[in-house]
Design a protein around this motif. Structure first.
Motif, PDB file in Angstrom:
ATOM      1  N   LEU A  26       0.871  -1.180   0.000  1.00  0.00           N
ATOM      2  CA  LEU A  26       0.000   0.000   0.000  1.00  0.00           C
ATOM      3  C   LEU A  26       0.904   1.224   0.000  1.00  0.00           C
ATOM      4  CD1 LEU A  26      -2.948   1.045   0.180  1.00  0.00           C
ATOM      5  CD2 LEU A  26      -2.609   1.181   2.665  1.00  0.00           C
ATOM      6  N   ARG A  32      -2.645   0.713  -3.773  1.00  0.00           N
ATOM      7  CA  ARG A  32      -2.150  -0.674  -3.715  1.00  0.00           C
ATOM      8  C   ARG A  32      -1.435  -1.013  -5.015  1.00  0.00           C
ATOM      9  NH1 ARG A  32      -4.193  -5.928  -4.827  1.00  0.00           N
ATOM     10  NH2 ARG A  32      -6.277  -5.124  -5.348  1.00  0.00           N
ATOM     11  N   THR A  98      -7.391  -4.905   3.798  1.00  0.00           N
ATOM     12  CA  THR A  98      -6.875  -3.881   2.894  1.00  0.00           C
ATOM     13  C   THR A  98      -6.609  -4.465   1.516  1.00  0.00           C
ATOM     14  OG1 THR A  98      -5.830  -2.803   4.794  1.00  0.00           O
ATOM     15  CG2 THR A  98      -5.115  -2.104   2.615  1.00  0.00           C
ATOM     16  N   SER A 102      -9.061  -2.655  -1.204  1.00  0.00           N
ATOM     17  CA  SER A 102      -8.457  -1.484  -1.840  1.00  0.00           C
ATOM     18  C   SER A 102      -8.119  -1.791  -3.295  1.00  0.00           C
ATOM     19  CB  SER A 102      -7.197  -1.043  -1.082  1.00  0.00           C
ATOM     20  OG  SER A 102      -6.228  -2.070  -1.075  1.00  0.00           O
ATOM     21  N   LEU A 111      -6.238   6.516   3.169  1.00  0.00           N
ATOM     22  CA  LEU A 111      -6.169   5.117   3.584  1.00  0.00           C
ATOM     23  C   LEU A 111      -4.758   4.774   4.050  1.00  0.00           C
ATOM     24  CD1 LEU A 111      -7.469   2.364   3.906  1.00  0.00           C
ATOM     25  CD2 LEU A 111      -6.917   1.884   1.516  1.00  0.00           C
ATOM     26  N   TYR A 115      -3.983   3.368   7.697  1.00  0.00           N
ATOM     27  CA  TYR A 115      -3.248   2.117   7.891  1.00  0.00           C
ATOM     28  C   TYR A 115      -2.078   2.344   8.839  1.00  0.00           C
ATOM     29  CZ  TYR A 115      -0.693  -2.173   6.885  1.00  0.00           C
ATOM     30  OH  TYR A 115      -0.038  -3.375   7.010  1.00  0.00           O
ATOM     31  N   LEU A 140     -11.496   2.788   5.902  1.00  0.00           N
ATOM     32  CA  LEU A 140     -11.310   2.069   4.647  1.00  0.00           C
ATOM     33  C   LEU A 140     -12.537   2.218   3.755  1.00  0.00           C
ATOM     34  CD1 LEU A 140      -9.959   0.077   2.705  1.00  0.00           C
ATOM     35  CD2 LEU A 140     -10.706  -1.786   4.190  1.00  0.00           C
TER      36      LEU A 140
END
Length: 246
Positions: A26, A32, A98, A102, A111, A115, A140
């Protein structure tokens, strides 16, 4: 496309061919990203493999030419949290959720920040950890475009802290009008818990506990037909606890 000196968190790594890894990270600026890390099982590249552990924060260089980018270099920025028990399971859940929700190559700076905050809280006591995870689930969903205004229900009516609400993915919170017993209440969060999410204020223990199942139902909708392995592991752990404690 070049990805240069970018901060990222490692979500998952799996073996690929004989000496390589496919790594999901990420990133701060690219969201991502899937990476191919070639030759990391050779002795000269062991430091790189060590940096590609889940939950590790890294600085990376990569080249994106297709679905997967080629990793050129990566270095650990800090030390990944050392976790055991519930903290380790929470870390697995954080990464799995995630990874599943994502989208690839969609910049989501909020995000990435959420995280980072949550990763730093994985070693906290159970109550603080549970609250951190509920807040991350909220953040999220907001980041990927499925968030709620937690101050009001799906009809725009202010949340009543004394009422209970189901979380409808398409409509928003729906007030539970008829209490049919404990099974009905278990799928509904208290209004006080929703207002806690709205204001970033941890609710009372009972209210916090009421969030877990409704949030799972909400997340399951967006996950589609396949649940999370971390949910299965948590259920197995809860089944074992009575026998262990007894």
């Amino acid at each position: 496309m070049q990805i240069t000196s970018e901060s990222a968190y490692v979500l998952h790594a799996r073996a690929w061919r004989e000496t390589s890894l496919v790594v999901e990270v990420l990133c701060a600026d690219h969201g991502r990203v899937g990476l191919v890390a070639r030759g990391v099982s050779t002795p000269k590249r062991h430091p790189l493999r060590a940096a590609l552990q889940p939950l590790q924060c890294i600085r990376l260089e990569a080249v994106q030419r297709g679905e997967l980018a080629t990793l050129r270099s990566a270095e650990a920025i800090d030390t990944a949290p050392r976790l055991s028990g519930e903290g380790a399971l929470a870390g697995f859940y954080l990464n799995e959720l995630t990874l599943r929700l994502s989208p690839r190559m969609d910049p989501l700076p909020t995000l990435h920040a959420a995280y980072a905050r949550t990763r730093d809280l994985l070693g906290e006591p159970p109550r603080s950890l549970a609250w951190a995870l509920r807040c991350y689930e909220r953040d999220l969903l907001e980041a990927i475009g499925f968030g709620f205004d937690w101050h009001v229900d799906g009809d725009g009516v202010a949340i009543d802290p004394a009422a209970r609400y189901r979380l409808d993915a398409e409509h928003g919170p729906r007030r539970l009008l008829h209490d049919r017993g404990s099974s009905d209440r278990s799928d509904a969060a208290t209004g006080a818990a929703l207002l806690g999410l709205a204001g970033d204020h941890p609710p009372a223990d009972e209210d916090l506990l009421s969030l877990r199942r409704p949030m799972r139902v909400l997340l399951a909708h967006h996950l589609g037909g396949r649940g999370l392995k971390s949910w299965e592991m948590a259920a197995q752990l809860r089944r074992l606890q009575p026998a262990t404690n007894g």
